[in-house]
Design a protein around this motif. Sequence first.
Motif, PDB file in Angstrom:
ATOM      1  N   ASP A 190       0.937  -0.894   4.836  1.00  0.00           N
ATOM      2  CA  ASP A 190       0.745   0.424   4.228  1.00  0.00           C
ATOM      3  C   ASP A 190       1.242   1.540   5.148  1.00  0.00           C
ATOM      4  O   ASP A 190       1.892   2.487   4.698  1.00  0.00           O
ATOM      5  N   THR A 194      -1.988   4.330   4.809  1.00  0.00           N
ATOM      6  CA  THR A 194      -0.945   5.090   4.119  1.00  0.00           C
ATOM      7  C   THR A 194      -1.033   6.565   4.507  1.00  0.00           C
ATOM      8  O   THR A 194      -0.010   7.214   4.763  1.00  0.00           O
ATOM      9  N   ALA A 195      -2.244   7.093   4.568  1.00  0.00           N
ATOM     10  CA  ALA A 195      -2.437   8.496   4.941  1.00  0.00           C
ATOM     11  C   ALA A 195      -1.942   8.748   6.364  1.00  0.00           C
ATOM     12  O   ALA A 195      -1.261   9.752   6.626  1.00  0.00           O
ATOM     13  N   ASP A 211      -8.917   7.081   0.588  1.00  0.00           N
ATOM     14  CA  ASP A 211      -9.810   6.356  -0.306  1.00  0.00           C
ATOM     15  C   ASP A 211     -10.908   5.689   0.526  1.00  0.00           C
ATOM     16  O   ASP A 211     -10.675   4.657   1.163  1.00  0.00           O
ATOM     17  N   GLN A 215      -5.123   7.374  -1.551  1.00  0.00           N
ATOM     18  CA  GLN A 215      -4.346   6.568  -0.611  1.00  0.00           C
ATOM     19  C   GLN A 215      -5.236   5.939   0.458  1.00  0.00           C
ATOM     20  O   GLN A 215      -6.273   6.480   0.813  1.00  0.00           O
ATOM     21  N   THR A 216      -4.795   4.796   0.948  1.00  0.00           N
ATOM     22  CA  THR A 216      -5.555   4.117   1.989  1.00  0.00           C
ATOM     23  C   THR A 216      -5.454   4.893   3.296  1.00  0.00           C
ATOM     24  O   THR A 216      -4.576   5.748   3.468  1.00  0.00           O
ATOM     25  N   ALA A 270       4.643   3.850   4.412  1.00  0.00           N
ATOM     26  CA  ALA A 270       4.499   5.302   4.251  1.00  0.00           C
ATOM     27  C   ALA A 270       5.474   6.065   5.145  1.00  0.00           C
ATOM     28  O   ALA A 270       5.786   7.222   4.868  1.00  0.00           O
TER      29      ALA A 270
END
Length: 185
Positions: free
Chosen positions: A164, A85-86, A133, A81-82, A168
């Motif tokens: 993102d 997003t995280a 990532d 995950q980016t 999320a």
Amino acid sequence: MSDYAQKFVAQLERLNRPEQRDARALAILRRSLGFPPGSYPAAYPYVEYFIAADAHAQDAQRLALYLTAGLYALHPHQGAQTLATALGGLMRQRDSSSIERRFIALLSADAENVAIYLRQAISLLAADDVSLDYAVLLQDLCTWLNPRADADRLDTVRRRWARDFYRALTVETDVPAPVSNTENA
């Protein structure tokens, strides 16, 4: 995602393999975060061979490589995950508006201070052992740290990060969308 970014992150992951963990190298790369990217000589052996021979000291890709290496050493957990997003997922878990404030500050950061905000973000993820990532982060930093990149390219990165992050935050459910109450005329 570029093969180049993947190879660099694979090299960083080799430093953290359980059977041959190089704690000294990771410590040096973590320590490099206390200096402007690419200016801590002890980190050169771990990054410099990935840098083009004709790259100057302030080359965006060079700076991005050093910053990514330091951030990886701070929290060596490569994932799918980016970063955005995280962080969004972490905010949803913790239900903490301070994460959103930090994320917005990160989005507002310029090339001179983005490293500070990224260290804070990575530290938040490390506290909950959330992976990200690093290859995607590296590519985005190449744009962020490039003074010659046009504003649209940087805005594209920022908008993607915002999308993102906020996606999320939404929890997917199996509830169907509401049906309109309007009658057909």
